[in-house]
Design an enzyme around this catalytic site. Structure first.
Site: not given
Ligand code: NDP
Length: 270
Positions: A138, A151
């Site tokens: 990030s 975070y």
């Molecule tokens: P979302 O919350 O939309 O999606 C995250 C996904 O990860 C969900 O499907 C969630 O499942 C899954 N997940 C959470 N915990 C676990 C676990 N223990 N094991 C397996 N899967 C898991 O997030 P984003 O798509 O926005 O983010 C994706 C990545 O991008 C993350 O690493 C985030 O930190 C990073 N990021 C995002 C930004 C943004 O602006 N959106 C900016 C910078 C970085 P469930 O729905 O069941 O919880």
């Protein structure tokens, strides 16, 4: 549909929705067999690439779950070429409100998860003599929003993990890079946007923080991941690549001095 990943098997963690889903679909569009590992099985979700996506249950906080998942992928597909460590979560709390459990949970999902996934996938990449690990870090590994101390610590940790893996695994033909998204419209940061009652005002202001004049889409992150996962980036390893519309390149000015620039961002570009 392209063929930039023909013959390759890719894992995407947290690929049920948001950025992870866009990555899984983009890799599948380039002919990879993609295994989505997520907490819930979401195969019913609408997707044009579903025939090249396989959904398996995975909790990246549990070592036994990771071991079983990697075994299942190998049994079904016989190899692993690409690992995308995308699963992540955020907690918005001040340091006083944050508990040790919050801290441990964030670390377990965002940092220990990518470490353990790499630990169990690397032996297979070594066996086939090639591999690409792409972490989702990030811009908050470099800078930080209020209430994101934990975070930001996990994401800076992911960046460190990337450096270490690139050095340790380079001799085995395995590259490791990190894509650092800026503000992307997903569920993850919806709670932050909803802190203010006027959503469209928040979105306009957010857009103005980015020199390109808008926030990003999951597909724009997926395109960067595709490049790092493919042989087109064969000499790139150990990099943190910001995909953020230059947000982290602009030095803040007092808003009163920034008005002309901000006004330009809201005008349609010719
Ligand atoms: P979302 O919350 O939309 O999606 C995250 C996904 O990860 C969900 O499907 C969630 O499942 C899954 N997940 C959470 N915990 C676990 C676990 N223990 N094991 C397996 N899967 C898991 O997030 P984003 O798509 O926005 O983010 C994706 C990545 O991008 C993350 O690493 C985030 O930190 C990073 N990021 C995002 C930004 C943004 O602006 N959106 C900016 C910078 C970085 P469930 O729905 O069941 O919880």
């Amino acid at each position: 549909m392209g063929n930039r990943l023909s013959g390759k098997v890719a894992i995407v963690t947290g690929g049920n929705r948001g950025i992870g889903r866009a990555i899984a679909e983009r890799l599948a569009d380039e002919d990879a067999m993609v295994v989505v590992g997520d907490l819930r099985d979401d195969r019913s979700a609408d997707s044009g690439s579903l025939e090249r996506l396989t959904f398996m249950s995975l909790d990246v906080t549990k070592e036994a779950s990771i071991r079983a998942f990697v075994d299942d992928v190998l049994q079904k597909f016989g190899r692993i070429d690409v690992l995308v460590n995308n699963a992540g979560m955020v907690i918005h709390k001040s340091i006083d409100e944050q508990t040790a459990e919050d801290w441990d949970r964030l670390m377990a999902v965002n940092l220990r998860g990518p470490f353990l996934m790499a630990k169990y996938v690397v032996p297979e990449m070594r066996r086939i003599g090639v591999g690409a690990i792409v972490n989702i870090g990030s811009v908050e590994g470099f800078m930080v929003n209020p209430w994101h101390t934990a975070y930001a610590a996990t994401k800076a940790g992911v960046h460190g993990l990337t450096l270490g893996l690139s050095v340790d695994l380079g001799p085995d033909g395995i590259r490791c890079n990190t894509v650092c998204p800026g503000w992307i419209d997903t569920e993850l940061n919806r709670a932050y946007v909803e802190l203010h009652p006027d959503r469209s005002l928040v979105e306009r202001e957010l857009g103005q923080l980015h020199p390109v004049g808008r926030i990003g889409t999951p597909k724009e992150i997926a395109n960067a991941v595709l490049w790092l996962a493919s042989d087109e980036s064969s000499f790139v390893s150990g990099e943190m690549i910001a995909v953020d519309g230059a947000r982290t390149k602009k030095i803040s000015l007092p808003s009163i001095l920034d008005e002309e620039y901000r006004a330009k961002l809201t005008k349609p570009q010719s």
